[in-house]
Design a protein around this motif. Structure first.
Motif, short mmCIF file in Angstrom:
data_model
loop_
_atom_site.label_atom_id
_atom_site.label_comp_id
_atom_site.label_asym_id
_atom_site.label_seq_id
_atom_site.Cartn_x
_atom_site.Cartn_y
_atom_site.Cartn_z
N ASP A 134 11.09 44.68 -23.02
CA ASP A 134 11.24 44.31 -24.43
C ASP A 134 10.19 43.27 -24.77
O ASP A 134 10.22 42.14 -24.26
CB ASP A 134 12.64 43.74 -24.69
N GLY A 137 8.83 43.27 -30.34
CA GLY A 137 9.72 44.04 -31.20
C GLY A 137 9.96 45.46 -30.76
O GLY A 137 10.57 46.24 -31.49
N LYS A 138 9.48 45.85 -29.58
CA LYS A 138 9.63 47.22 -29.10
C LYS A 138 10.16 47.23 -27.68
O LYS A 138 9.99 46.28 -26.91
CB LYS A 138 8.28 47.96 -29.14
N THR A 139 10.78 48.36 -27.33
CA THR A 139 11.21 48.60 -25.95
C THR A 139 10.27 49.62 -25.33
O THR A 139 10.16 50.76 -25.83
CB THR A 139 12.65 49.12 -25.90
N HIS A 140 9.58 49.21 -24.27
CA HIS A 140 8.60 50.06 -23.59
C HIS A 140 9.21 50.60 -22.30
O HIS A 140 9.97 49.90 -21.62
CB HIS A 140 7.33 49.26 -23.27
N ILE A 179 7.13 54.12 -25.92
CA ILE A 179 7.96 53.26 -26.76
C ILE A 179 9.23 54.04 -27.08
O ILE A 179 9.18 55.11 -27.71
CB ILE A 179 7.23 52.84 -28.04
N LYS A 182 13.35 49.98 -30.73
CA LYS A 182 12.96 48.74 -31.36
C LYS A 182 13.97 47.65 -31.04
O LYS A 182 15.16 47.91 -30.87
CB LYS A 182 12.86 48.93 -32.89
N SER A 184 14.66 43.10 -31.76
CA SER A 184 14.27 41.95 -32.55
C SER A 184 12.97 41.35 -31.99
O SER A 184 12.77 41.34 -30.77
CB SER A 184 15.37 40.89 -32.52
#
Length: 766
Positions: A134, A137-140, A179, A182, A184
């Motif tokens: 994280d 602002g994104k989760t990879h 990705i 999403k 925070s």
């Protein structure tokens, strides 16, 4: 002729192939130890984020498919592209050896992972590894198979599997991070889930839940404020309260008497190491099932711990020492802490990637907590940047060097008060005297420590030793001399204990020289009250410790002098749980027992030198007799523990009643050992219409028996009954002795109140 040897005979292992070819170089072994080492590498990376102040919560999840997941709320592995390799930071960290942010001081001032191989090694040795990061602002997300990046086609994405079809990314092609969601902008962290590769780890490799909990607990002590949660998804969310309740009952029962049994119940757990449980049982057959056996059955059928365990401590190493302490404290917990600097020449990475030597100034933080307890076991745990160094190293060497120097100097300065003869070369404090009963946690935090090997067992940074030595000299010196406010009384107790250990060591050495039974001269050196057995029967020799002189006369006539020796004691011996070592040594009864056993005491105890194969406590079958047995057991546990550990200590079981039969059975006798057994036996005789003398003889003591009765019931190996005393769990036994025999009265009173409703008359000798 040998085959030709040329350049074409050479093999170059690229990337992580070298790790898979020689895993022992990186994780030590491919058994259970190596399996757990992989988990430590991943957890330590998250802990390093906590040390950097970027993480305050780590979660370790044990999935039902055998995979392990470690999640943290740290900064997250970098997801941007590393300029040199043109790969994302995630791929660099997980596929390149010696790659990471811990080769300088910018990102990590003190870290456990240093060589940049931890995560990549785990990746190489996993059949599958998934990582989620994280950031921004994104989760990879990225996946790997045996260290190679690629894409899995899972039939059910919610349940990933290493057996799913895998498409490997083409060589030299940059792998884009996927990705998948999403978050925070303020949310950051890393989640790594991996499946250990069965092609690498051998068939004996087992995951140990107990080791995981121990490691997590110690980390929570070393990083105050860090919360670590362990979730075992093998346990249903409802848990298994029945096992917890059983364990609470077993813990309470454990406080009644030391282990008296002849069997150790263990149950293998599915997927985990074995957990053993002792049970109270006489050498003769008893009916019924102990609580520990019930637990073992519950363990085999289901669950042995809670689904979720959480650890968070704020007291640091002080709390750690308190947790490790076992026994009555001689001192409070003493703390040594501070910072200093040192200069080190190291290889720095230049702008173009080249290495060059440069001198840098390092910070060294030292935090040591210590205390002495009333025993002779030594517990020293050492850490560098929260990574345990079981082999010690420079920080431990510096600590012990100063500790020994300061204590020797203080003893010399107070020789008259401590009754130490400085003119006697034998009366010199040795390190073993100081270490007896010492509980210490030694930690240092430094940047780029030098370890001996990837497994980091020993700290090799030489500059740390003088720093720890100077700090201990100054701070511990004030404590042990009593010059620091509030330490005078404590330092006096510590010095008394250490000097007592010295005298015990010297006395044990003298005792060994005179107590081996080889000729009449040596026998003459024994206590005058000892009625020894004939020499030459050491492998079957028995020492009966007899309560009172009145019973001694009967026992002399009842014994077999060829292999049975008698040593009378007068009443209740010294309570060594409360007494100091010096008081124990000066007590005639305790000193006589140690001398007669002939194997020394404390740390110098040598079970191979013991003069008897069995040591049998023969006391009256009443409350006073039980108290004397507990006092004797306390002496054995504190100063001759191997006797119990190796099963050489027994309790005689004299009868309480004698039933004289009448009629056709006149001249026959039945012995019973409790009031309940007597009632049951009389009812059985009435049912079978066997007459008996209604005047039942009740023995008030051993002295009321004649020689034949004592021999038949208590001393003759052919007809007697003995209870073997065992101690499967030393820590549990220490707690029992401390509760029953220590100075702290409130816990003992509370124990009596808590267990009053569960009172079982069958467990006492009345």
């Amino acid at each position: 002729m040998p085959e030709s040897y040329g350049a074409d005979s050479l093999t170059v292992l690229e990337g992580l192939d070298a790790v898979r070819k020689r895993p022992g170089m990186y994780i030590g072994t491919t058994d259970s130890q190596g399996l757990m080492h992989c988990l430590w590498e991943i957890i330590d990376n998250s802990v390093d984020e906590a040390l950097a102040g970027a993480c305050d919560h780590i979660t370790v999840t044990l999935h039902t498919d055998g995979s392990v997941e470690v999640a943290d709320n740290g900064r997250g592995i970098p997801v941007d592209v590393e300029p040199k390799t043109k790969l994302t930071g995630v791929e660099v960290v997980l596929t390149k050896l010696h790659a990471g942010a811990k080769f300088g001081n910018a990102s990590y001032n003190a870290a456990g992972g240093l060589h940049g191989v931890g995560s990549s090694v785990v990746n190489a040795l996993s059949s599958r590894l998934d990582v989620e990061v994280d950031r921004d602002g994104k989760t990879h997300h990225m996946a790997f198979h045996q260290g190679h990046p690629g894409v899995y086609s899972d039939a059910d994405p919610a349940h990933p599997s290493p057996d799913s079809p895998f498409k490997r990314t083409r060589k030299n092609k940059p792998t884009e991070l996927e990705i998948i969601g999403k978050v925070s902008p303020k949310t950051t962290g890393t989640r790594i889930r991996y499946w250990a590769d069965p092609e690498i780890f051998n068939d004996t490799a087992r995951f140990s839940y107990e080791q995981l909990i121990d490691r997590v607990r110690q980390t929570s002590f070393l990083v105050p404020g860090l919360k670590i949660t362990v979730v075992d998804e093998h346990i249903p969310e409802t848990g298994d309260e029945s096992v917890d309740e059983l364990r609470e009952v077993d813990d309470a029962a454990a406080g009644t008497t030391p282990d008296i049994n002849d069997e150790n119940g263990t149950s293998p757990l599915d997927g985990f190491d074995e957990i053993g449980g002792g049970r109270d049982e006489r050498d003769d057959t008893q009916s019924g099932e102990s609580t520990a056996v019930a637990i073992a059955k519950a363990d085999a059928a289901g669950h042995t711990h809670r689904r979720v365990e959480e650890f968070c401590h704020t007291g640091g190493v002080r709390d750690f020492v308190d947790f490790l302490s076992n026994g009555e404290p001689v001192s409070d917990i003493w703390r040594i802490s501070g910072k200093d600097t040192y200069v080190e020449e190291t290889q720095a990475v230049g702008e173009n990637g080249e290495l060059h030597a440069q001198k840098v100034t390092r910070d060294c933080g030292v935090d040591i907590a210590m205390r002495w307890v009333n025993g002779y076991d030594t517990v020293i745990r050492s850490f560098v940047n929260v990574v345990e160094t079981p082999g010690g190293g420079m920080h431990v060497d510096g600590f012990l060097l100063s500790l020994t120097k300061q204590i020797r100097k203080t003893v010399e300065d107070n020789a008259r008060k401590l009754k130490v003869n400085l003119k006697d070369p034998a009366q010199k404090i040795e390190r073993d005297d100081i270490m007896a009963g010492l509980v210490a946690v030694v930690t240092v935090r430094i940047a780029e420590p030098q370890f001996q090997g990837q497994t980091k067992d020993v700290l090799g940074t030489a500059q740390v030793k003088p720093i720890v030595t100077r700090m201990t000299d100054r701070q511990f010196g004030e404590m042990i001399t009593g010059s620091k406010r509030g330490y005078k009384e404590q330092s006096g107790r510590v010095l008394d204990k250490i000097v007592g250990e010295m005298h015990a060591r010297i006395q044990a050495r003298k005792t060994k020289e005179v107590t081996r039974r080889k000729n009449a001269l040596e026998s003459a050196s024994m206590p005058p009250k000892l009625s020894d057995c004939q020499p030459g029967n050491d492998d079957v020799a028995e020492l009966f410790i007899v309560e009172g002189d009145s019973a001694l006369g009967t026992a002399k006539a009842a014994r077999n002098s060829a292999f049975q020796a008698l040593l009378p004691i007068r009443g209740k011996i010294l309570n060594v749980q409360k007494a100091s070592l010096a008081q124990m040594l000066s007590n005639k009864e305790c000193a006589a027992i140690i001398q007669v056993v002939g194997a020394g005491s404390g740390q110098s105890f040598d079970i191979d030198q013991a003069r008897y194969n069995k040591v049998i406590m023969m006391t009256d079958a009443d409350v006073d007799g039980a108290h004397i047995r507990i006092l004797l057991l306390t002496l054995f546990y504190r100063y001759m523990r191997p006797l119990i550990e190796h099963g050489h200590v027994y309790a005689a079981v004299p009868p309480l009643h004698r039933i004289a039969l009448a009629g056709s059975h006149k001249g026959e006798y039945i012995y019973t050992y409790s009031d309940d057994e007597l009632a049951g036996k009389l009812a059985d005789l009435d049912r079978r219409k066997i007459s008996y003398n209604p005047d039942i003889q009740r023995y008030k003591g051993l002295g009321e028996m004649d020689a034949d009765q004592l021999a038949d019931t208590t001393m003759d190996p052919r007809t007697r009954m003995l209870r073997r005393i065992r101690m499967e769990d030393a820590a549990q036994a220490a707690g029992i002795f401390s509760l029953l025999m220590g100075d702290d009265v409130p816990p003992r009173k509370q124990f009596i109140v808590d267990n009053a409703d569960d009172f079982d008359r069958s467990k006492i000798d009345t």
